[in-house]
Design an enzyme around this catalytic site. Structure first.
Site, PDB file in Angstrom:
ATOM      1  N   ASP A  13       0.821  -1.228   0.000  1.00 32.85           N
ATOM      2  CA  ASP A  13       0.000   0.000   0.000  1.00 32.85           C
ATOM      3  C   ASP A  13       0.846   1.266   0.000  1.00 32.85           C
ATOM      4  O   ASP A  13       0.424   2.305   0.506  1.00 32.85           O
ATOM      5  CB  ASP A  13      -0.951   0.049   1.215  1.00 32.85           C
ATOM      6  CG  ASP A  13      -1.735  -1.239   1.384  1.00 32.85           C
ATOM      7  OD1 ASP A  13      -2.298  -1.691   0.378  1.00 32.85           O
ATOM      8  OD2 ASP A  13      -1.774  -1.783   2.501  1.00 32.85           O
ATOM      9  N   LYS A  16       2.167   2.322  -4.947  1.00 36.00           N
ATOM     10  CA  LYS A  16       2.803   1.834  -6.185  1.00 36.00           C
ATOM     11  C   LYS A  16       1.931   2.112  -7.394  1.00 36.00           C
ATOM     12  O   LYS A  16       2.430   2.366  -8.480  1.00 36.00           O
ATOM     13  CB  LYS A  16       3.079   0.321  -6.087  1.00 36.00           C
ATOM     14  CG  LYS A  16       4.094  -0.048  -5.046  1.00 36.00           C
ATOM     15  CD  LYS A  16       4.282  -1.546  -4.948  1.00 36.00           C
ATOM     16  CE  LYS A  16       3.031  -2.261  -4.496  1.00 36.00           C
ATOM     17  NZ  LYS A  16       2.583  -1.949  -3.137  1.00 36.00           N
ATOM     18  N   GLY A  40      -4.761  -4.188  -3.879  1.00 36.88           N
ATOM     19  CA  GLY A  40      -5.545  -3.197  -4.605  1.00 36.88           C
ATOM     20  C   GLY A  40      -4.699  -1.989  -4.925  1.00 36.88           C
ATOM     21  O   GLY A  40      -3.817  -1.624  -4.159  1.00 36.88           O
ATOM     22  N   HIS A  41      -4.929  -1.400  -6.069  1.00 36.49           N
ATOM     23  CA  HIS A  41      -4.226  -0.174  -6.435  1.00 36.49           C
ATOM     24  C   HIS A  41      -5.271   0.877  -6.738  1.00 36.49           C
ATOM     25  O   HIS A  41      -6.278   0.574  -7.363  1.00 36.49           O
ATOM     26  CB  HIS A  41      -3.430  -0.350  -7.733  1.00 36.49           C
ATOM     27  CG  HIS A  41      -2.361  -1.362  -7.627  1.00 36.49           C
ATOM     28  ND1 HIS A  41      -1.279  -1.227  -6.805  1.00 36.49           N
ATOM     29  CD2 HIS A  41      -2.212  -2.543  -8.247  1.00 36.49           C
ATOM     30  CE1 HIS A  41      -0.509  -2.270  -6.933  1.00 36.49           C
ATOM     31  NE2 HIS A  41      -1.049  -3.093  -7.799  1.00 36.49           N
ATOM     32  N   GLN A 223       1.761  -5.764  -3.102  1.00 39.99           N
ATOM     33  CA  GLN A 223       2.257  -5.866  -1.726  1.00 39.99           C
ATOM     34  C   GLN A 223       3.650  -5.232  -1.583  1.00 39.99           C
ATOM     35  O   GLN A 223       4.009  -4.367  -2.361  1.00 39.99           O
ATOM     36  CB  GLN A 223       2.228  -7.318  -1.228  1.00 39.99           C
ATOM     37  CG  GLN A 223       0.817  -7.858  -1.015  1.00 39.99           C
ATOM     38  CD  GLN A 223       0.307  -8.712  -2.144  1.00 39.99           C
ATOM     39  OE1 GLN A 223       1.062  -9.207  -2.966  1.00 39.99           O
ATOM     40  NE2 GLN A 223      -0.991  -8.878  -2.218  1.00 39.99           N
TER      41      GLN A 223
HETATM   42  P1  GDP Z   1      -0.540   0.576  -3.710  1.00 37.30           P
HETATM   43  O1  GDP Z   1      -1.206  -0.737  -3.489  1.00 37.30           O
HETATM   44  O2  GDP Z   1       0.892   0.550  -3.286  1.00 37.30           O
HETATM   45  O3  GDP Z   1      -0.742   1.132  -5.083  1.00 37.30           O
HETATM   46  O4  GDP Z   1      -1.237   1.606  -2.741  1.00 37.30           O
HETATM   47  P2  GDP Z   1      -2.802   1.950  -2.622  1.00 37.30           P
HETATM   48  O5  GDP Z   1      -3.337   2.312  -3.954  1.00 37.30           O
HETATM   49  O6  GDP Z   1      -3.494   0.926  -1.814  1.00 37.30           O
HETATM   50  O7  GDP Z   1      -2.713   3.215  -1.689  1.00 37.30           O
HETATM   51  C1  GDP Z   1      -2.331   4.396  -2.096  1.00 37.30           C
HETATM   52  C2  GDP Z   1      -3.448   5.383  -1.816  1.00 37.30           C
HETATM   53  O8  GDP Z   1      -2.862   6.620  -1.543  1.00 37.30           O
HETATM   54  C3  GDP Z   1      -4.384   5.616  -2.976  1.00 37.30           C
HETATM   55  O9  GDP Z   1      -5.663   5.949  -2.511  1.00 37.30           O
HETATM   56  C4  GDP Z   1      -3.732   6.797  -3.697  1.00 37.30           C
HETATM   57  O10 GDP Z   1      -4.657   7.559  -4.465  1.00 37.30           O
HETATM   58  C5  GDP Z   1      -3.231   7.564  -2.538  1.00 37.30           C
HETATM   59  N1  GDP Z   1      -2.010   8.311  -2.780  1.00 37.30           N
HETATM   60  C6  GDP Z   1      -0.947   7.956  -3.568  1.00 37.30           C
HETATM   61  N2  GDP Z   1       0.016   8.871  -3.453  1.00 37.30           N
HETATM   62  C7  GDP Z   1      -0.430   9.815  -2.576  1.00 37.30           C
HETATM   63  C8  GDP Z   1       0.138  10.992  -2.016  1.00 37.30           C
HETATM   64  O11 GDP Z   1       1.265  11.383  -2.305  1.00 37.30           O
HETATM   65  N3  GDP Z   1      -0.635  11.679  -1.108  1.00 37.30           N
HETATM   66  C9  GDP Z   1      -1.865  11.297  -0.748  1.00 37.30           C
HETATM   67  N4  GDP Z   1      -2.516  12.034   0.153  1.00 37.30           N
HETATM   68  N5  GDP Z   1      -2.424  10.179  -1.241  1.00 37.30           N
HETATM   69  C10 GDP Z   1      -1.722   9.451  -2.145  1.00 37.30           C
END
Ligand code: GDP
Length: 425
Positions: A13, A16, A40-41, A223
């Site tokens: 999370d 990515k 999830g992304h 992950q």
């Molecule tokens: P992933 O699985 O690593 O892609 O992460 P997730 O998508 O689960 O979590 C990332 C969340 O943080 C998503 O809701 C993104 O829109 C949000 N997000 C990503 N980068 C930033 C950031 O720099 N600031 C904020 N406030 N939210 C972000």
């Protein structure tokens, strides 16, 4: 151009999805290399929010070929729902390729996931009950079903004759649960076969062709390193290999092709589920960061545990993955804090430790040594260049970079694509 691996440096999370989406602007191919629909992304583009479980984030770029690689386990029903959602939103899916070698989640896998998890009692792992762990176990036991089996339904039926009695035996005798019938599974998967046919391919010529043409290929991990089956906090890990080695195996690419490995880290740390988390915060500050960072699982809505940035974890991630550049996300979440802390090292049973240890009971019971820095108390959300970040925020990032021994290449200051500071570009 070569291959860029995008790997999560913490417990997943890390954001990515957004980083891969940015990297895809200059890429011809993105390969989702491992994990299942337990990950999830979220990508925000043009004010719209897209949630993905299986389809690679690059799908929003119409010219990027998106491959669901052999290291993935997928639930056909979930992939089809995602395909429909994306097509309804106007996305072009001609470039979606699903590897015939990827494994499938079968109807008994989620049921077994739930039964096995509840049988663990206090030692439960916090799985997402999507059947991902049981599907990977069957892959290793060589009784798994692959996407390519959908193109040979007679073969699938024959394999089911052997595998289903094994599964029903466990379901009925061990757990007192109802059995599955082969005919119902066959009917369901025949329907999936018809609807997924247009995407199923042998990815070898597709991927090797892209490499031979010198195209830029991004490997999108799910992950994070600390959830890696071998390298993470076992047994509180996922059932695949989110590290860069796993990404290569899961995509069918050799290490010679890799030109860079980007490690994605939050400016703090989160983890879902159970297991050790040295810098974990509790109380008001944890609640504040969780709300401000919207730290709830994309797939499950579960609240994430939150903590300070952990240098031993980051240094470990850099070492085991060969990370050569840090992408630090969600810096804006820390904007209002008076003080920020960085964990420098651990003290466990009177010994100093500079990296996460394999023994999770030691890792659970340790003290963290912290460096305290002043907060910046100003919004970073509008910053688009290094110079536009508040000086204290730059100092925080510089300390992290020095301590981890790796340059920062990108800082994310909000979910939107343009809320990004590229460093040294
Ligand atoms: P992933 O699985 O690593 O892609 O992460 P997730 O998508 O689960 O979590 C990332 C969340 O943080 C998503 O809701 C993104 O829109 C949000 N997000 C990503 N980068 C930033 C950031 O720099 N600031 C904020 N406030 N939210 C972000």
């Amino acid at each position: 151009m070569g291959v860029t691996i995008c790997v999560g440096g913490q417990w997943g999370d890390e954001g990515k999805g957004k980083v891969v989406d940015l990297l895809c602007e200059s890429a011809q191919m993105v390969i989702r290399s491992q994990g299942g629909n337990n990950a999830g992304h979220t990508v925000v583009a043009g004010g719209r929010t897209f949630k993905f479980n299986l389809v690679p984030s690059g799908i929003l770029h119409p010219d990027t070929v998106c491959v669901i690689g052999n290291g993935v386990v997928l639930d056909p029903k979930v992939v089809l729902a995602e395909v429909e959602q994306l097509e309804a939103a106007g996305a072009d899916l001609r470039n979606l390729v699903i590897s015939e070698r990827a494994h499938m989640i079968m109807p008994y896998h989620p049921v077994l996931d739930r039964l096995e998890e509840s049988a663990r009692g206090d030692d439960r792992l916090g799985t997402t009950f999507r059947g991902v762990g049981p599907a990977y176990s069957d892959k290793v036991r060589r009784i798994g079903f692959r996407v390519g089996d959908l193109q040979k339904l007679r073969f699938l039926e024959k394999k089911l004759d052997f595998v289903l009695p094994l599964k029903n035996e466990v379901l009925v005798k061990l757990y007192g649960a109802p059995p599955f019938t082969a005919s119902a599974i066959l009917e369901e998967y025949t329907d999936y076969a018809n609807r997924l046919e247009r995407f199923i391919r042998d990815p070898f010529p597709v991927v090797q062709g892209a490499l031979a043409r010198g195209e830029r290929v991004i490997l999108e991990g799910a992950q994070g390193t600390m959830l890696d089956l071998d390298l993470g906090t076992y047994p509180y890990v996922t059932s695949s290999y989110p590290s860069s080695g796993g990404a290569l195996a899961g995509a069918g690419i050799g290490p010679r092709e890799v030109t860079s490995t980007v490690g994605v880290f939050k400016a703090y740390t989160t983890r879902v589920g159970y297991g050790p988390f040295p810098t974990e915060l509790e109380g008001e500050l944890a609640e504040y960061l969780r709300e401000r960072g919207v730290e709830y699982g994309t797939t499950t809505g579960r609240p994430r545990r939150v903590g300070w940035f952990d240098v031993p974890v980051a240094r470990y991630a850099v070492g085991v993955n060969g990370i050569d550049s840090l992408a630090i996300t969600k810096l804006d979440v820390l904007d209002e804090l008076e003080r920020v802390r960085i964990c420098l090292g651990y003290r466990s049973k009177g010994r100093e430790e500079d990296h996460p240890m394999a023994n999770i009971s030691h890792l659970k019971h340790l003290e963290c040594e912290y460096l305290d820095l002043p907060g910046w108390r100003a919004s970073t959300r509008e910053a688009r260049s290094w110079g536009e970040l508040p000086p204290q925020a730059r100092a925080y990032l510089e300390r992290i970079s020095e301590l981890v021994g790796t340059p920062v290449g990108l800082v994310s200051v909000g979910p939107e694509r343009d809320q990004t500071v590229w460093v040294g570009r």
